[in-house]
Write an enzyme that holds these catalytic residues in place. Structure first.
Site, PDB file in Angstrom:
ATOM      1  N   LYS A 599     -51.905 113.146 -77.386  1.00  0.00           N
ATOM      2  CA  LYS A 599     -52.610 112.089 -76.660  1.00  0.00           C
ATOM      3  C   LYS A 599     -51.773 110.805 -76.772  1.00  0.00           C
ATOM      4  CE  LYS A 599     -57.221 111.626 -75.173  1.00  0.00           C
ATOM      5  NZ  LYS A 599     -57.790 110.288 -75.060  1.00  0.00           N
ATOM      6  N   CYS A 693     -51.543 106.134 -66.514  1.00  0.00           N
ATOM      7  CA  CYS A 693     -52.952 106.197 -66.905  1.00  0.00           C
ATOM      8  C   CYS A 693     -53.766 105.454 -65.843  1.00  0.00           C
ATOM      9  CB  CYS A 693     -53.153 105.564 -68.276  1.00  0.00           C
ATOM     10  SG  CYS A 693     -54.884 105.521 -68.760  1.00  0.00           S
ATOM     11  N   LYS A 731     -44.390 110.386 -66.711  1.00  0.00           N
ATOM     12  CA  LYS A 731     -45.625 110.910 -66.111  1.00  0.00           C
ATOM     13  C   LYS A 731     -45.994 110.013 -64.934  1.00  0.00           C
ATOM     14  CE  LYS A 731     -50.022 113.007 -67.384  1.00  0.00           C
ATOM     15  NZ  LYS A 731     -50.882 113.388 -68.517  1.00  0.00           N
TER      16      LYS A 731
END
Lengths: 1023, 1023
Positions: A599, A693, A731
């Protein structure tokens, strides 16, 4: 299937070929008018205004109802000689639907109800994901006769009895049908069973000791299978008949279980090296003593109960049985079923099956009696009575057996004790005499019966006596049986009490169900193994450990290499709730995942605190079928220290697994470099930079705030690259239109890979009141656009994966976003990904069940794609030849898959994705209705009428839709909405295609758009 | 429901409150270790490695199976006095699942099988969308006793017999259960029936003529309803008993249909002004002649068959019946059921229900006989036999009646003709004597029977004779009946042949089913109307036209105003396949849509040609449940001329409807202005500029190529604004991260509105071989990232709608993207949209069915939201109080919905959307298991273990999950994955909440993140 037949079938209906030829675009006014005319003509049966009452008197209703009747009632007597399967097979669609209904309970009470302890929940999950091999492997691992048992298990007293949804209106999951379908589809793949190559190859000589199994029925085949899997090389089955399968292939009617499938199970046993000797009957062709003399160390008796009971325990009826047995119209159940069986399945054999007529009476109420009764109908009986001594409260026949017999109109006559067969002068039975046999007490749990000396007889044309079976009356049997006429056995091991080398299972010990017999053979196999090994001086562990089902599919190499690191398989956990802590990552590694992205962590100063609640099901899906979530969870709440220190721990235990650190900071060089340097003190194998995110962090200038600008993304990548040599993965956010631009920036600035993609900001459906289903704050009840994951994300993420693979060839890709099944894994890999990050599927269930499914499915897909024979039969991976366009099914040698690895697969199928303007505009398709499958619902008609080109006609009265090719533009909306797999195929047109522009285009209309395409050769492109 | 009870129930289980208190974060090492310990302890029952065979011998299996048995078998005798419903009600989830399985066939053969011709496919579609009012309105429009019929209809010989999925493994749709559920939920809304206010209010005096209906049973209630709906003001029902409902509320056992629901149907009739006079029996309290004398113009007889047949047609049995009727243990079916009924439902009444014991014999095999048999069990019988003359092939009892009786262990004894009741000295029946009654022929379709003079008797403790019923033997009956002892009637009209003013329906004319009786009443109502009107000199149309069900919900005003234009409702068709041509738009207008955006057209020079195929189901959904499509269709293939000329035509016919032209050009001022000027020659009401087409056009510099840059978008808007005064709408692409920026640019440059959003480029799942399911080019088989529409788009489009509504208050919004149901309409409206564009739902079905669903659902949601009483009971719109967080359910006065319009609703619930950083971090929730609903599957445990915080314990052995609050962070993943509605509630914590940071945070850790939250008051926030 011959699609040419489909097309001609359509023509045979009359209107598919030649209507609506007046055509042409005419003048513009005419054109508009023509459309208006069509409107009236074509849309007649469609709904326009709803919910206005209709008046139709009751007599008229009855007539309508009759005309629209789509379920002609069963009439037993029409079934003569119809031994085709009478319970509809589940279609793939139905199976997926039923599998979706299963709760996949953690404790799986169904498994506790299965005699062979199949991991039912797991195979149902596989079926939901169309992973037929995965499902079959689970089933056959525990039950080598999984197909037969799927057909014959009375699940209402086994697995389904324990099902947690039994109490709901829709009742227990149809586990048997699911099991049957999965194994059937696997059977069609044609992959043989092998012994698991990971087991020791060199075994002591004790594994070469001869073992005898007597009877190739369910118990014997099961016993032989497990012995074979353990490595015994000298296993011999002695079978008295000429083929294996036992009761399933000798007595059970074909409409309940076709022999072909039982014989396939026999073949699978032989694939393990087991030898079967047919025509060898114990007591006739050889004796137990002889077997021992020939050196057989251990013997299993799976002989069933072969001799019909002839009423010896009934002194009243007994004398007349002795007469009746010679009557030409008297049968015992065993002879009757066996003879019918042979005549149905082995035509040309000397035995002629009995042709019955008139009233056939079956005496007895066991499963066999009901088999006889239904078979009697099929052999010509006009009326069948099943007559039995007890009342309905006492019969054990379960619904699976009882109901179909009732539907066929069989008469059940309780409370009737037969006392005499009446014979005429010619020796034929003309009637049976009964005494009224009534309960003498009222305790419903323990009724006792008495004859009442009230006699009546019922005339019969044929009589079938079904009083059960027994062991043969031979000397060797006397030595091993108990007073109840069954073999005396230690149930725990299956060992006879008479001989320590003699084991037994199945009907001979009073086993109730077929599946119990399979389990008896399985149980005995372990204790035979123990006996042999211990008698040869080896020790055997106390806890039994039997090898599972194995094939070449399991040997497919799915290792992959990304960022220079080799992984045993491409599956890992995404940085997400499933990697909330190290114990969870540990469990995932134990389950099989080869990598995990922890995480995302940050510097202490950026610490976060989550709100509660924060995870939702997306799109309010009331069925919760799809693993799709919305979440407003932030990055980890744990300290960076936890992740760094924990990494050291876990890498010690799993040095081969790949651990990826996930980092996040704001747009500050010193932050990124500080965090990276600290992370460098841990043994992370790579870093993933979370620049995507979707919520919460971007408001602080982190997450996607840093990832929606190629410049910023590039800059951060450079900063991190300066302080580490480890591979860097970026990402990517889907909240930016062009993933390829971001990927290029990553590549240009030192990253090796991108993860495509993170979640996308979305809002899940609120309640109709505008409140979220669960919300933050007791009063405010709030939520926010949160990261949307899982299935709904897949179309978008897969697009980005393929875009980047096409446009930024230098970058490597971790696929992520709705990878629920092995099919999705194939999509991502073939469209460019080298490794795959999993999240929603695990959130939805558990890591291990998901991993098994992904691994077996990916292997099976690769294996099947590599087989020319399967491909040309229409298989696409392990996807059987249903539900897609089967034009020109030639083995795809160009993009050919090889079974030795997945590296060759990566990005291999990008050729199927093309810019729209480069696509073929000379080949147009039109739908063809497959009347074998079409359920005549008219959904294609509705869609075409209100959302297409009004090119389908449907008169709504038990007809099939008719395609008007002249109006069809081949858009395929009909194919998309058709609820039945394979009911519509898109095939090349048979007529000229001209585009209807609504009005006649003027002289300046671009010439390339005045299109007229001749039809393709009718035969060339069909299979 | 009292959630406090839930909480205390959990505590009662032992472990919910106090475990795992050793707590604290400890040192970092300890912290890690602690997690590892927990791992072992908590994950024990979870799967880790799968598909390894398990060994468990058959005896052990049986024991396990017994322990895990979750379906205790029915045992009739344990049912004494249990009259609770024995068929499980469908849950909402099950209903949606079952409704999704329905094909919604165009011709709906089910409807042809329904006696009252209910539009079944339509109500099933409503149920799929959780539109309970829409469904109930459809049902009750055609059948005022829709609830009772849902409970009692033998659908296997009515609607379901005609179902197109009958032939599939899963069988016909359970139409009755769906119908029952929808009407039940509507019943709970408590909305009375009114006469449709759109019907003429002032009616001629003929509508005031008194009408008499005799009998408040199904036929009478139905007749009265339709007369009331037509406007008759003087309708009187005379009922001999003290309550209405007829057979349903007097005889049918409560376990099949609870009286409360029948009485609600009676209430609905009264809501129309119909007067019911109880205790009025024809022939006793009044006569037909008297009614006529009192001025009743028309009379309907719905009296049923009230008198039991006592075997007069059986001269053999008759003498002993005369004796038996006086026996204390002899009942006829009618008296038996009525007496039991009264004692069960009206306790305290003088009639005491028979208490039975021992062996109860029922003579007869009709539905009533089986009702008696099952009731006998409940009244104490230990054994029940149903004895009948014929064989099983001949009985008419359908599965709905037969199966439950069999499951209770009832004995069926065929071929037995009763010939004598045997009485003892005290006059009690001790036995019944039978003659064996055997078929004398073998034709299975037409069996004839003969007594065989073989006698036997069976002792009984009680006997119930069920030989059917007949008309009373009274004078007035003689005048109207036929030789078959039924009323002589013209079936077409329901008129008696005796009197033209006397109508009849139901059992009295031999009607088979309850629903047929309802239909008889409905049929008669029309012809009574015709008789009255014509006799009063008015003419009545030949084609019957009955008014439908109507309530205040239908009166809700859903008009809206956008771009200054008022629309009657907010629904229109998006520019998409459903607006491919004008005839389609015409049909949509006729169906109710108030606006349509035509398919985007362009200048001739930009003409396009589509490829084939080009429309797919998204995400490979094998169940095709969700209306979600991927398409690579381009803009219209029709000429601009078609759209301009056609607009003139259609606006002539529909001047009130709003027609929106959709325009597209490249980034060229002269093109945009030329096209707009040409469009200006047509009567378009507004223009939508398509700056977002996701595929194909962008490659030519059109569509989203012009819409992903606020500057370009603004420029084009200005160009068009220069040449038209019509309102401009910009259709926004979702392929740009910030819709609010684009909307602001639109606003700033002269647009009035935006459409949020167009489709998003995505790839649908390919086959495992990488090929699309259907592809372009026979050899190439290609596809492209195409416009992804429908349900999967909704989370993203709804987010953009709410973003724009919050951030660009000056712009108006057309919502678009996955608006399938009225619930979605509510979401879009309350989050900012003023009008709604529909596409995928229509593609998936048809325009009219979708419109009806949207309209009724939106109205019902608005109506219910406006009712304080419903809101505080937990309703959210028409969403009943299930499946969501019910904290502090107070009527939301602030955002209160009023029923007079939707304008107040627009953007009214944006307050529920908040930036994450502003959300409450002082109130944390924890799950509570509702043990009434929990099915013990352990899915919450699995998700929490592998994707959460290991805060749930589950021992997997018939226990409920236990929440360990100390470890729970309230993320709600358990709630998200729970497959059972309402089995988990998220409620305020009862323990202190401290965040576990994995290691002890250092001294510099930000103080605001060292969080410790005290639990909230335990009682304050629960309902």
């Amino acid at each position: 299937m011959l699609l040419t037949q489909l097309r001609s079938a359509q023509f045979a209906c009359g209107t598919g070929g030649g209507c609506s030829t007046e055509g042409g675009c005419g003048t513009k006014k005419k054109s508009l008018t023509r459309y208006n005319d069509k409107h009236t003509e074509l849309m007649e049966p469609m709904p326009t205004v709803l919910a206005k009452p209709t008046l139709r008197n009751t007599k008229v209703r009855e007539a309508y109802s009759e005309e629209f009747n789509r379920t002609p009632h069963c009439a037993g007597s029409t079934k003569v000689n119809d031994y085709s399967r009478d319970i509809p097979l589940m279609s793939i669609q139905e199976a997926v639907r039923e599998a979706s209904r299963c709760l996949k309970c953690n404790d799986a009470p169904c498994q506790q109800g299965c005699s062979t302890t199949i991991d039912i929940k797991s195979f149902i999950y596989n079926i939901q994901n169309k992973n037929w091999y995965g499902a079959a492997k689970v089933i056959l691992s525990d039950n080598p006769l999984g197909l037969t048992c799927g057909q014959l298990c009375p699940i209402s007293e086994l697995c389904a009895r324990n099902c947690n949804v039994s109490h709901t209106e829709q009742g227990a999951i149809k586990i048997n049908r699911l099991q049957e379908l999965a194994v059937r589809i696997f059977k069609e793949m044609g992959v043989p069973q092998i012994r698991d190559p990971s087991l020791p190859k060199v075994l002591p000589p004790s594994y070469k000791k001869p073992i005898a199994i007597i009877g190739a029925g369910p118990a014997g085949l099961s016993c032989a299978t497990f012995l074979g899997r353990m490595g015994y090389e000298n296993v011999h089955i002695f079978e008295k008949s000429q083929h294996g399968g036992g009761i399933v292939s000798h007595e059970i009617p074909q409409n309940r279980a076709p022999i072909e499938e039982a014989l396939w199970e026999v073949e699978m046993v032989k694939q393990l090296g087991v030898q079967i000797h047919y025509g060898k009957q114990l007591g006739k062709d050889f004796t137990l003593t002889e077997l021992r003399e020939q050196g057989f160390e251990s013997v299993f008796l799976g002989i069933g109960l072969q001799q019909p009971k002839m009423g010896k325990d009934d002194p009243v009826l007994q004398p007349s049985i002795k007469q009746a047995v010679n009557a030409p119209n008297f049968y015992n159940s065993k002879d009757f079923l066996t003879t019918v069986y042979k005549s149905v399945k082995f035509e040309g054999r000397p035995q002629e099956a009995p042709r019955l007529k008139g009233h056939v009476m079956v005496l007895g109420i066991g499963d066999t009696a009901l088999d006889c009764a239904r078979t009697a109908f099929r052999q010509g009986a006009e009326r069948v009575s099943v007559v039995f001594r007890r009342g309905f409260q006492d019969i054990r026949a379960n619904d699976e057996i009882f109901d179909p017999a009732r539907w066929e109109g069989i008469n059940y006559i309780p409370y009737s004790a037969p006392i005499q067969y009446k014979l005429d002068a010619s020796g034929k039975v003309t009637a049976v005499e009964f005494d009224k046999n009534l309960p003498k007490n009222t305790d419903p749990k323990n009724l006792k019966y008495n004859k009442t000396n009230q006699k009546y007889e019922m005339p019969v044309d044929f009589v079938i006596q079904s009083f059960g079976c027994q062991l043969p009356e031979e000397d060797w049997v006397q030595k091993i049986k108990k007073t109840d006429n069954l073999v005396d056995v230690d149930y725990e091991t299956g060992r006879t009490r008479a001989y320590d080398w003699l084991f037994v299972g199945g009907d001979a010990i009073g086993t109730k169900n077929l599946v119990d017999a399979v389990n008896d053979g399985k149980t005995a196999s372990w204790f035979m193994h123990k006996q042999i090994q211990e008698s040869n001086g080896f020790s055997v562990p106390t806890t039994p450990k039997l090898p599972g089902f194995h094939t070449a599919i399991d040997q497919v190499d799915i290792s992959t290499t990304i960022c220079g690191v080799k992984m045993q398989n491409p599956f890992g956990l995404a940085s997400a709730p499933p990697t909330t802590s190290y114990p969870m990552i540990r469990r995932a590694f134990e389950s099989g995942y080869d990598f995990a992205v922890v995480k995302t962590f940050c510097l202490d100063k950026d610490a976060v605190t989550n709100v509660s609640p924060r995870i939702y099901k997306v799109a309010g899906d009331p069925l919760k079928l799809e693993p799709s979530f919305g979440n407003i969870e932030l990055i980890t709440e744990k300290t960076a220290e936890y992740w760094v220190e924990g990494a050291k721990d876990i890498k010690k235990d799993f040095p081969e697994k790949v651990l990826i650190g996930s980092l996040m900071c704001g747009f500050k060089k010193e932050d990124w470099q500080e965090l990276t340097r600290y992370a460098n003190t841990a043994p992370f194998d790579m870093y993933e930079l979370n620049l995507s995110c979707p919520h919460g962090m971007n408001e602080k200038g982190m997450g996607r705030a840093c990832g929606e600008d190629p410049e910023v993304l590039g800059q951060i990548t450079r900063w991190v690259r300066e302080v580490t040599d480890k591979p860097l993965i970026i990402k990517i956010t889907p909240n930016y239109g062009y993933a390829e631009t971001l990927a290029q920036a990553a590549l240009d600035n030192g990253a090796q890979a991108v993860t495509l993609t993170n979640t996308m900001p979305g809002l899940q459906d609120p309640l109709p009141s505008g409140e979220p289903l669960v919300g933050v704050g007791l009063k405010e009840r709030q939520y926010a656009p949160g990261g949307t994951t899982g299935s709904v994300l897949r179309p978008f993420s897969l697009r980005k994966c393929s875009d980047v693979a096409k446009m930024v060839p230098g970058i490597e890709i971790f696929g992520s976003g709705g990878i629920i099944s092995g099919d999705h894994a194939m999509s991502y890999i073939q469209y460019g990904a080298k490794a795959l990050q999993i999240c929603s599927a695990v959130q939805n269930l558990d890591a291990a069940t998901v991993y098994y499914d992904l691994e077996t499915s990916l292997k099976a897909n690769i294996y099947c794609l590599g087989k020319q024979e399967l491909y040309e039969k229409g298989w696409r991976g392990q996807f059987p030849p249903f539900g897609f366009q089967k034009l020109g099914t030639k083995f795809d040698t160009e993009g050919k898959v090889v079974t030795k690895g997945i590296t060759e697969l990566v990005a291999s199928k990008l050729k199927h994705i093309s810019p729209l303007e480069k696509m073929n505009r000379q080949e147009f398709l039109a739908p063809v209705i497959n009347e074998d499958k079409c359920l005549q619902c008219g959904r294609c008609y509705l869609a075409c009428a209100d959302s297409g080109y009004q090119a389908i006609k449907f008169d709504g009265y038990n007809t099939f839709p008719k395609i008007v090719e002249a109006d069809c533009t081949g858009c395929a909306i009909c194919h998309a909405v058709c609820p039945v797999q394979d009911a519509i195929f898109m095939l090349p047109r048979t007529e000229v295609y001209e585009i209807n522009r609504g009005t006649t285009p003027g002289p300046n209309y671009p010439q390339e758009h005045i299109i007229r395409v001749e039809p393709l050769s009718k035969e060339k492109h069909r299979i």
